[in-house]
Design an enzyme around this catalytic site. Structure first.
Site, PDB file in Angstrom:
ATOM      1  N   SER A 142       0.853  -1.193   0.000  1.00 25.29           N
ATOM      2  CA  SER A 142       0.000   0.000   0.000  1.00 25.29           C
ATOM      3  C   SER A 142       0.880   1.232   0.000  1.00 25.29           C
ATOM      4  CB  SER A 142      -0.886   0.014   1.248  1.00 25.29           C
ATOM      5  OG  SER A 142      -1.521   1.263   1.406  1.00 25.29           O
ATOM      6  N   TYR A 157      -1.519  -1.382  10.212  1.00 23.57           N
ATOM      7  CA  TYR A 157      -1.622  -1.554   8.763  1.00 23.57           C
ATOM      8  C   TYR A 157      -0.365  -1.037   8.072  1.00 23.57           C
ATOM      9  CZ  TYR A 157      -3.673  -1.216   4.069  1.00 23.57           C
ATOM     10  OH  TYR A 157      -3.930  -1.336   2.723  1.00 23.57           O
TER      11      TYR A 157
END
Length: 252
Positions: A142, A157
């Site tokens: 990401s 995350y």
């Protein structure tokens, strides 16, 4: 970009980027092995592919299970004879909160699902590709693993996705001489269930963070994954490929 004759594993294939990739890769003539936890949704995607004449096998399970990682590879071999590539896409965002308020169970779940699963996948997939002298593996990281972009409360995350980038670089170094390429795909905000699909306020907030002032459609990210798995990217390995609408260069 043609995947004709190649057998590709896709995890997280029941929705979002994984489902878009399954449909796109089928159009590119790949043989597909699809994995996800939700068996009904997985079967629905497989039915669409079969209805369009595609070749697909499915197996539901959890990517943090080492036996499941092995089973997906074994299914690829038994159904289609070999394994040529993998799009290890399954992941979770987890609870969004400051570290000081984050339960350890949330941290462990996010790290296990996003990072430990990558280790298990690679451990199972790489020997099958080394045996053939070629292969391509793509992991979904990401933009937050590269540059936070102004999003609060995502420490678990971000840590897992940054860890994936380091993991990919190490794998690429270890196996380049074996003919196995390993790259990371770094999407920006994408319209998926985990990315705020159906919540207008969340979508608007995330869209405003991007210089392009919109989020990606899942198929746009799948197109980038297709490139990395195809022979068009034959000299790419160890790369964190940003497909993020410019959010990583946003001036904060």
């Amino acid at each position: 970009m043609d995947l004709r004759g190649k057998t590709i594993i896709i995890t997280g294939a029941s929705s979002g980027i994984g489902a878009a990739a399954a449909l796109l890769f089928s159009d590119a003539k790949a043989n597909l092995v699809l994995g996800a936890r939700r068996s009904a949704e997985l079967e629905a995607i497989a039915s669409r592919i079969r209805g369009q004449g595609g070749n697909v096998a499915i197996l539901s399970g959890d990517v943090i299970d080492e036996g499941y990682a092995d089973a997906l590879v074994n299914l690829a071999r038994s159904e289609f004879g070999a394994l040529d590539g993998a799009f290890n896409n399954a992941g979770v965002v987890g609870d969004m909160c400051p570290v000081s308020k984050m339960p350890i169970d949330n941290w462990n779940k996010v790290i296990a699902t996003n990072l430990t699963s990558a280790f298990l996948a690679a451990k199972a997939q790489i020997p099958a590709m080394v045996a053939r002298g070629r292969g391509s593996i793509v992991f979904t990281s990401s933009f937050v693993g590269h540059s936070n972009g102004g999003m609060p409360g995502i420490a678990a995350y971000a840590a897992s996705k940054a860890g994936l980038i380091g993991f990919v670089k190490s794998l690429a170094s270890d196996h380049a001489a074996d003919g196995v390429r390993v790259n990371a795909l770094l999407p920006g905000g994408t319209i998926t269930p985990s990315g705020g699909e159906g919540d207008p306020a969340t979508l608007e907030f995330i869209a405003r963070l991007h210089p392009m002032k919109r989020m990606a459609d899942a198929r746009e990210i799948a197109e980038a994954a297709l490139f990395l798995l195809s022979d068009r990217s034959s000299f790419m390995t160890g790369s964190p490929m940003l497909v993020d609408g410019g959010i990583s260069v946003r001036l904060v």
